[in-house]
Design a protein around this motif. Structure first.
Motif, PDB file in Angstrom:
ATOM      1  N   ALA A 122       0.858 -21.309  55.904  1.00 13.74           N
ATOM      2  CA  ALA A 122       1.615 -21.881  54.790  1.00 13.74           C
ATOM      3  C   ALA A 122       2.650 -20.881  54.300  1.00 13.74           C
ATOM      4  CB  ALA A 122       0.686 -22.264  53.646  1.00 13.74           C
ATOM      5  N   VAL A 123       3.808 -21.403  53.899  1.00 14.65           N
ATOM      6  CA  VAL A 123       4.856 -20.610  53.258  1.00 14.65           C
ATOM      7  C   VAL A 123       4.857 -21.028  51.788  1.00 14.65           C
ATOM      8  CG1 VAL A 123       7.297 -20.020  53.210  1.00 14.65           C
ATOM      9  CG2 VAL A 123       6.190 -20.591  55.388  1.00 14.65           C
ATOM     10  N   LEU A 124       4.470 -20.091  50.915  1.00 12.92           N
ATOM     11  CA  LEU A 124       4.335 -20.362  49.493  1.00 12.92           C
ATOM     12  C   LEU A 124       5.468 -19.710  48.704  1.00 12.92           C
ATOM     13  CD1 LEU A 124       0.506 -19.599  49.131  1.00 12.92           C
ATOM     14  CD2 LEU A 124       1.575 -21.802  49.598  1.00 12.92           C
ATOM     15  N   GLY A 125       5.634 -20.148  47.463  1.00 12.20           N
ATOM     16  CA  GLY A 125       6.632 -19.552  46.586  1.00 12.20           C
ATOM     17  C   GLY A 125       7.156 -20.574  45.602  1.00 12.20           C
ATOM     18  N   GLY A 126       7.744 -20.087  44.530  1.00 14.53           N
ATOM     19  CA  GLY A 126       8.307 -20.976  43.522  1.00 14.53           C
ATOM     20  C   GLY A 126       9.617 -21.584  43.966  1.00 14.53           C
ATOM     21  N   ARG A 138      -4.471 -29.581  64.040  1.00 14.36           N
ATOM     22  CA  ARG A 138      -4.667 -28.149  64.281  1.00 14.36           C
ATOM     23  C   ARG A 138      -5.838 -27.924  65.230  1.00 14.36           C
ATOM     24  NH1 ARG A 138      -8.293 -24.764  62.240  1.00 14.36           N
ATOM     25  NH2 ARG A 138      -7.843 -22.519  62.205  1.00 14.36           N
ATOM     26  N   ALA A 139      -6.926 -28.667  65.038  1.00 20.55           N
ATOM     27  CA  ALA A 139      -8.094 -28.520  65.907  1.00 20.55           C
ATOM     28  C   ALA A 139      -7.763 -28.882  67.348  1.00 20.55           C
ATOM     29  CB  ALA A 139      -9.232 -29.395  65.387  1.00 20.55           C
ATOM     30  N   ASP A 140      -6.768 -29.736  67.550  1.00 19.35           N
ATOM     31  CA  ASP A 140      -6.343 -30.113  68.895  1.00 19.35           C
ATOM     32  C   ASP A 140      -5.356 -29.120  69.500  1.00 19.35           C
ATOM     33  OD1 ASP A 140      -7.918 -32.378  68.903  1.00 19.35           O
ATOM     34  OD2 ASP A 140      -6.338 -33.691  68.149  1.00 19.35           O
ATOM     35  N   GLY A 141      -5.053 -28.042  68.772  1.00 19.70           N
ATOM     36  CA  GLY A 141      -4.201 -26.992  69.313  1.00 19.70           C
ATOM     37  C   GLY A 141      -2.780 -26.975  68.821  1.00 19.70           C
ATOM     38  N   LEU A 142      -2.431 -27.869  67.887  1.00 20.78           N
ATOM     39  CA  LEU A 142      -1.069 -27.890  67.360  1.00 20.78           C
ATOM     40  C   LEU A 142      -0.869 -26.744  66.373  1.00 20.78           C
ATOM     41  CD1 LEU A 142       1.587 -29.613  67.303  1.00 20.78           C
ATOM     42  CD2 LEU A 142       0.652 -30.745  65.284  1.00 20.78           C
ATOM     43  N   GLY A 143       0.218 -25.991  66.523  1.00 24.22           N
ATOM     44  CA  GLY A 143       0.582 -24.957  65.559  1.00 24.22           C
ATOM     45  C   GLY A 143       1.260 -25.590  64.361  1.00 24.22           C
ATOM     46  N   LEU A 144       0.945 -25.109  63.155  1.00 27.07           N
ATOM     47  CA  LEU A 144       1.466 -25.701  61.923  1.00 27.07           C
ATOM     48  C   LEU A 144       2.141 -24.647  61.065  1.00 27.07           C
ATOM     49  CD1 LEU A 144      -1.640 -27.851  60.848  1.00 27.07           C
ATOM     50  CD2 LEU A 144       0.401 -28.667  62.043  1.00 27.07           C
ATOM     51  N   VAL A 145       3.337 -24.953  60.594  1.00 25.19           N
ATOM     52  CA  VAL A 145       4.014 -24.183  59.555  1.00 25.19           C
ATOM     53  C   VAL A 145       4.314 -25.164  58.437  1.00 25.19           C
ATOM     54  CG1 VAL A 145       5.986 -22.763  58.918  1.00 25.19           C
ATOM     55  CG2 VAL A 145       5.073 -22.645  61.245  1.00 25.19           C
ATOM     56  N   ILE A 146       3.796 -24.901  57.247  1.00 32.81           N
ATOM     57  CA  ILE A 146       3.910 -25.878  56.172  1.00 32.81           C
ATOM     58  C   ILE A 146       4.339 -25.202  54.877  1.00 32.81           C
ATOM     59  CG2 ILE A 146       1.406 -25.689  55.811  1.00 32.81           C
ATOM     60  CD1 ILE A 146       1.481 -28.607  54.804  1.00 32.81           C
ATOM     61  N   VAL A 147       5.409 -25.703  54.283  1.00 30.34           N
ATOM     62  CA  VAL A 147       5.895 -25.212  52.998  1.00 30.34           C
ATOM     63  C   VAL A 147       5.105 -25.895  51.885  1.00 30.34           C
ATOM     64  CG1 VAL A 147       7.843 -25.196  51.400  1.00 30.34           C
ATOM     65  CG2 VAL A 147       8.207 -24.668  53.813  1.00 30.34           C
ATOM     66  N   LEU A 148       4.561 -25.088  50.978  1.00 30.04           N
ATOM     67  CA  LEU A 148       3.765 -25.607  49.872  1.00 30.04           C
ATOM     68  C   LEU A 148       4.122 -24.881  48.587  1.00 30.04           C
ATOM     69  CD1 LEU A 148       0.229 -25.612  51.565  1.00 30.04           C
ATOM     70  CD2 LEU A 148       1.649 -27.625  51.154  1.00 30.04           C
ATOM     71  N   HIS A 149       3.920 -25.558  47.452  1.00 28.91           N
ATOM     72  CA  HIS A 149       3.963 -24.889  46.157  1.00 28.91           C
ATOM     73  C   HIS A 149       2.597 -24.297  45.846  1.00 28.91           C
ATOM     74  CE1 HIS A 149       7.848 -25.218  44.205  1.00 28.91           C
ATOM     75  NE2 HIS A 149       7.989 -26.434  44.701  1.00 28.91           N
ATOM     76  N   GLU A 150       1.547 -25.054  46.114  1.00 26.14           N
ATOM     77  CA  GLU A 150       0.179 -24.594  45.941  1.00 26.14           C
ATOM     78  C   GLU A 150      -0.651 -25.078  47.111  1.00 26.14           C
ATOM     79  OE1 GLU A 150      -1.402 -25.601  42.143  1.00 26.14           O
ATOM     80  OE2 GLU A 150      -0.038 -24.272  41.043  1.00 26.14           O
ATOM     81  N   LEU A 151      -1.746 -24.398  47.381  1.00 25.64           N
ATOM     82  CA  LEU A 151      -2.554 -24.724  48.551  1.00 25.64           C
ATOM     83  C   LEU A 151      -3.216 -26.081  48.433  1.00 25.64           C
ATOM     84  CD1 LEU A 151      -4.262 -21.302  49.312  1.00 25.64           C
ATOM     85  CD2 LEU A 151      -2.092 -22.201  50.149  1.00 25.64           C
ATOM     86  N   GLY A 152      -3.833 -26.375  47.294  1.00 30.74           N
ATOM     87  CA  GLY A 152      -4.459 -27.669  47.092  1.00 30.74           C
ATOM     88  C   GLY A 152      -5.433 -28.000  48.214  1.00 30.74           C
ATOM     89  N   PRO A 153      -5.383 -29.242  48.741  1.00 32.20           N
ATOM     90  CA  PRO A 153      -6.326 -29.647  49.783  1.00 32.20           C
ATOM     91  C   PRO A 153      -6.099 -28.962  51.120  1.00 32.20           C
ATOM     92  CG  PRO A 153      -4.718 -31.380  49.383  1.00 32.20           C
ATOM     93  CD  PRO A 153      -4.526 -30.356  48.304  1.00 32.20           C
TER      94      PRO A 153
END
Length: 244
Positions: free
Chosen positions: A30-34, A181-196
């Motif tokens: 995850a990429v976090l930040g305001g 992700r469990a199937d091998g896909l790489g994930l990059v996700i922009v978030l404000h907060e982690l949440g679920p």
């Protein structure tokens, strides 16, 4: 995917300063930040939508400027940035097959099957003929994820997919991404907060004022100190062998 020491300026203003991000196969980061921290600029740079003025970006071992296998990369923008009028859900998802098609060729059976599979995976098979504009926020995000998945990528890059999405839909999206992700896909996700997404992620990076601020950040990143970003020493993890 490996981004090292990336600098990006937009309209003459520096947005990213010496930012690095490594993501391997089957890894979720995850990429976090305001607001205004440079999160969207970073992921857009990774997929070639923002020009990089300094540093390097490599996709699957190839320099970004030489990379041509875009079917291996799925990109999910914020649904509010998608300007469509009468397009249906199916039509939007089908546009994800364009990297697999030669110019001026009709959709093949494999294209139609990939679109149907993607819609089924995100739970929108019964909404295929619906206008995109009529969907809820969560359904719009699922549509954009299906579009990215229809290209059958190995890396999925998402820009705030939970923006404007209710908590129930966020949980559903997190479960979907956990399975991918469990199937091998790489994930990059922009978030404000982690949440679920907290249980899905391998690690995080935090941006503040266009700089790396911290790794393995807490769930809230709204109170980011620019001086921390300027003076902290960031220890980056090594890329995962064979997964970039």
């Amino acid at each position: 995917m490996a981004a090292d020491g990336v600098y990006v300026s937009l309209g003459g203003l520096p947005i990213l300063r010496d930012v690095s991000l490594h993501v391997g196969r089957g890894e979720a980061v995850a990429v976090l930040g305001g607001n205004g921290s440079g999160k969207s600029t970073l992921v857009r740079a990774v997929v070639g939508l923002n020009q990089v003025q300094g540093g390097t970006v490599r996709l699957f071992g190839q320099p970004l400027q030489d990379f041509r296998q875009w079917s291996r990369v799925g990109y999910v923008p914020q649904h509010s940035s998608l300007n469509v009028s009468n397009a249906t859900v199916q039509e939007i998802v089908a546009s994800g097959r364009l990297p697999h098609r030669r110019p001026f060729r009709w959709f093949r059976r494999a294209d139609r099957a990939a679109v149907a599979d993607a819609l089924q995976l995100v739970g929108l098979a019964d909404r295929a003929k619906w206008p995109f504009r009529s969907l809820s926020g969560g359904q719009k995000q699922r549509t954009l994820i299906a579009r990215a998945l229809s290209t059958q990528p190995e890396l999925l890059v998402m820009d705030e997919p939970f923006a404007g999405v209710d908590l129930h839909s966020q949980a559903g999206l997190a479960n979907l991404l956990a399975g991918l992700r469990a199937d091998g896909l790489g994930l990059v996700i922009v978030l404000h907060e982690l949440g679920p997404m907290a249980e899905v992620l391998d690690r995080t990076i935090t941006l503040c004022d266009g700089r790396l601020a911290d790794h393995d950040a807490p769930t809230s990143t709204m109170d980011c100190d620019p001086e921390l970003a300027e003076h902290s020493e960031i220890g980056l993890l090594d890329p995962v062998a064979g997964g970039e």
